[in-house]
Design a protein around this motif. Sequence first.
Motif, PDB file in Angstrom:
ATOM      1  N   SER A  86     -38.504  -6.286  -3.012  1.00 12.65           N
ATOM      2  CA  SER A  86     -38.053  -7.508  -2.366  1.00 12.65           C
ATOM      3  C   SER A  86     -36.908  -8.075  -3.197  1.00 12.65           C
ATOM      4  O   SER A  86     -37.117  -8.535  -4.320  1.00 12.65           O
ATOM      5  CB  SER A  86     -39.210  -8.508  -2.291  1.00 12.65           C
ATOM      6  OG  SER A  86     -38.773  -9.696  -1.689  1.00 12.65           O
ATOM      7  N   PHE A  87     -35.702  -8.003  -2.643  1.00 11.73           N
ATOM      8  CA  PHE A  87     -34.503  -8.405  -3.369  1.00 11.73           C
ATOM      9  C   PHE A  87     -33.671  -9.374  -2.539  1.00 11.73           C
ATOM     10  O   PHE A  87     -33.814  -9.447  -1.323  1.00 11.73           O
ATOM     11  CB  PHE A  87     -33.610  -7.192  -3.668  1.00 11.73           C
ATOM     12  CG  PHE A  87     -34.265  -6.086  -4.416  1.00 11.73           C
ATOM     13  CD1 PHE A  87     -34.523  -6.176  -5.774  1.00 11.73           C
ATOM     14  CD2 PHE A  87     -34.617  -4.904  -3.760  1.00 11.73           C
ATOM     15  CE1 PHE A  87     -35.111  -5.130  -6.469  1.00 11.73           C
ATOM     16  CE2 PHE A  87     -35.196  -3.857  -4.445  1.00 11.73           C
ATOM     17  CZ  PHE A  87     -35.439  -3.960  -5.805  1.00 11.73           C
ATOM     18  N   ASP A  88     -32.769 -10.061  -3.207  1.00 10.96           N
ATOM     19  CA  ASP A  88     -31.707 -10.827  -2.567  1.00 10.96           C
ATOM     20  C   ASP A  88     -30.407 -10.139  -2.936  1.00 10.96           C
ATOM     21  O   ASP A  88     -30.154  -9.871  -4.124  1.00 10.96           O
ATOM     22  CB  ASP A  88     -31.676 -12.274  -3.067  1.00 10.96           C
ATOM     23  CG  ASP A  88     -32.876 -13.073  -2.605  1.00 10.96           C
ATOM     24  OD1 ASP A  88     -33.372 -12.822  -1.493  1.00 10.96           O
ATOM     25  OD2 ASP A  88     -33.330 -13.947  -3.379  1.00 10.96           O
ATOM     26  N   GLY A  95     -31.896 -11.348   2.206  1.00 10.41           N
ATOM     27  CA  GLY A  95     -33.110 -10.695   1.734  1.00 10.41           C
ATOM     28  C   GLY A  95     -33.080  -9.227   2.130  1.00 10.41           C
ATOM     29  O   GLY A  95     -32.778  -8.904   3.285  1.00 10.41           O
ATOM     30  N   ILE A  96     -33.339  -8.342   1.196  1.00 12.19           N
ATOM     31  CA  ILE A  96     -33.309  -6.905   1.467  1.00 12.19           C
ATOM     32  C   ILE A  96     -34.542  -6.239   0.855  1.00 12.19           C
ATOM     33  O   ILE A  96     -35.111  -6.745  -0.114  1.00 12.19           O
ATOM     34  CB  ILE A  96     -32.022  -6.233   0.913  1.00 12.19           C
ATOM     35  CG1 ILE A  96     -31.814  -6.571  -0.571  1.00 12.19           C
ATOM     36  CG2 ILE A  96     -30.816  -6.624   1.738  1.00 12.19           C
ATOM     37  CD1 ILE A  96     -30.630  -5.900  -1.228  1.00 12.19           C
ATOM     38  N   THR A  97     -34.947  -5.130   1.439  1.00 11.61           N
ATOM     39  CA  THR A  97     -36.085  -4.386   0.898  1.00 11.61           C
ATOM     40  C   THR A  97     -35.642  -3.118   0.177  1.00 11.61           C
ATOM     41  O   THR A  97     -36.410  -2.545  -0.588  1.00 11.61           O
ATOM     42  CB  THR A  97     -37.090  -4.012   2.008  1.00 11.61           C
ATOM     43  OG1 THR A  97     -36.404  -3.270   3.016  1.00 11.61           O
ATOM     44  CG2 THR A  97     -37.716  -5.267   2.612  1.00 11.61           C
ATOM     45  N   THR A  98     -34.412  -2.683   0.425  1.00 12.09           N
ATOM     46  CA  THR A  98     -33.841  -1.572  -0.325  1.00 12.09           C
ATOM     47  C   THR A  98     -32.629  -2.098  -1.066  1.00 12.09           C
ATOM     48  O   THR A  98     -31.643  -2.519  -0.447  1.00 12.09           O
ATOM     49  CB  THR A  98     -33.422  -0.406   0.599  1.00 12.09           C
ATOM     50  OG1 THR A  98     -34.569   0.046   1.318  1.00 12.09           O
ATOM     51  CG2 THR A  98     -32.837   0.749  -0.206  1.00 12.09           C
ATOM     52  N   GLY A  99     -32.707  -2.099  -2.381  1.00 14.30           N
ATOM     53  CA  GLY A  99     -31.595  -2.574  -3.205  1.00 14.30           C
ATOM     54  C   GLY A  99     -30.767  -1.406  -3.708  1.00 14.30           C
ATOM     55  O   GLY A  99     -31.317  -0.412  -4.184  1.00 14.30           O
TER      56      GLY A  99
END
Length: 129
Positions: A86-88, A95-99
């Motif tokens: 869980s990233f920004d 909000g992203i789930t793959t960084g």
Amino acid sequence: MTEPSTRAETVELAVELLAHLEREELTLSEAIDRIETVTTSPTLTREILDTAEKRGIVDRDGARLRVRRGGTYVNYETQVVTREGSFDCRRCGAGITTGHFVRLDAGELGPFGSSCIRKVTGRDDDGDR
């Protein structure tokens, strides 16, 4: 990502990012867009641009920059890694789930979403947010 801990580390990371852009020319606004993924400090941004120019990485002509990279693009196979979580996004804030993280000699930069990583590295022609 480990944040650069000193002013010098921040400058090095941003200068190296500019050196790895895939575009030969960009506007000052587009360059600042990339630099803001490392710092939003106006004084540091100026120092980064001055350092890049002194080192011959960029040539400034008014509101345009010409990148003199010498073929040192970001290699997506070896320098960009993805991590699930869980990233920004460091560029747009989404909000992203793959960084996506860029590994440079000066440090690691990220996370970015799939479209922002292309903009940050200059692989996408649309440099504006």
